[in-house]
Scaffold this active site. Structure first.
Site, PDB file in Angstrom:
ATOM      1  N   ASP A  73      68.960  28.770  44.686  1.00 29.74           N
ATOM      2  CA  ASP A  73      67.554  30.173  44.253  1.00 29.74           C
ATOM      3  C   ASP A  73      68.364  30.450  43.438  1.00 29.74           C
ATOM      4  O   ASP A  73      67.376  30.866  42.358  1.00 29.74           O
ATOM      5  CB  ASP A  73      67.400  30.274  45.945  1.00 29.74           C
ATOM      6  CG  ASP A  73      66.336  31.514  45.100  1.00 29.74           C
ATOM      7  OD1 ASP A  73      65.392  30.744  43.753  1.00 29.74           O
ATOM      8  OD2 ASP A  73      65.782  32.549  45.969  1.00 29.74           O
TER       9      ASP A  73
ATOM     10  N   ASN B 228      63.895  31.975  48.948  1.00 28.31           N
ATOM     11  CA  ASN B 228      63.594  32.605  49.888  1.00 28.31           C
ATOM     12  C   ASN B 228      62.273  33.043  50.345  1.00 28.31           C
ATOM     13  O   ASN B 228      61.239  32.951  48.972  1.00 28.31           O
ATOM     14  CB  ASN B 228      64.327  34.315  49.765  1.00 28.31           C
ATOM     15  CG  ASN B 228      64.365  34.738  48.803  1.00 28.31           C
ATOM     16  OD1 ASN B 228      62.919  35.456  47.954  1.00 28.31           O
ATOM     17  ND2 ASN B 228      65.361  35.299  47.947  1.00 28.31           N
TER      18      ASN B 228
END
Length: 170
Positions: A33, A23
């Protein structure tokens, strides 16, 4: 340049660089992530805190810390908003910038996840076609990157990238 498509866990790839579908804060999140941050250890988060975030489509490099990869290349992919907000171009820039950064750091092997197709809801087949186009375009020019691997987390993603790889360029 060789392009491979595998089904598996990107955090276990022993390559020069893995790409993190991050992000914009670069401070961890869900999906790939979160998995990369967990596998790399707290040093990755501490390093990312010094980077000041990253704009969508851009890329930043950190050490891999506890990962088998030497580097992590973080790139925030676009959030799908219907396709009329430059999403395709932003996703293409993710691939372009990650591959350029890998080349600048002498990486011979780079592993990508399927950028933006999880919680960002980019249509999978469309994302796979963009990835295929950008990887082929990059591979048309000699450089240090010799192998690009797309690591697919599930069978649906694996099938989409296999289709994209078999589709000739338009």
């Amino acid at each position: 340049m060789e392009w491979k498509i595998l089904r598996g866990d990107i955090t276990s790839c022993a390559v020069d660089a893995i790409v993190n579908a991050a992000n914009t804060s670069l401070l961890g999140g869900g999906g790939v992530d979160g998995a990369i941050h967990r596998a790399a250890g707290p040093e990755l988060l501490a390093c990312c805190r010094t980077l000041g975030g990253c704009a969508t489509g851009e890329a930043k490099l950190t050490p891999g810390f506890r990962l088998p990869a030497r580097y992590v290349i973080h790139t925030p992919g676009p959030i799908w908003r219907g396709g009329n907000h430059g999403e395709d171009a932003l996703l293409a820039r993710c691939y372009q910038n990650c591959l350029a950064l890998a080349a600048q750091h002498g990486c011979r092997t780079v592993a990508f996840p399927s950028i933006s197709t999880g919680v960002y809801h980019f249509p999978l087949d469309r994302a796979a076609a963009i990835a295929a186009r950008e990887i082929r375009a990059f591979g048309a020019h000699p450089g240090p990157v010799k192998t690009v691997i797309t690591v697919c987390f599930d069978d649906r993603t694996f099938a989409a990238y296999q289709r994209a790889a078999k589709t000739p360029e338009a």
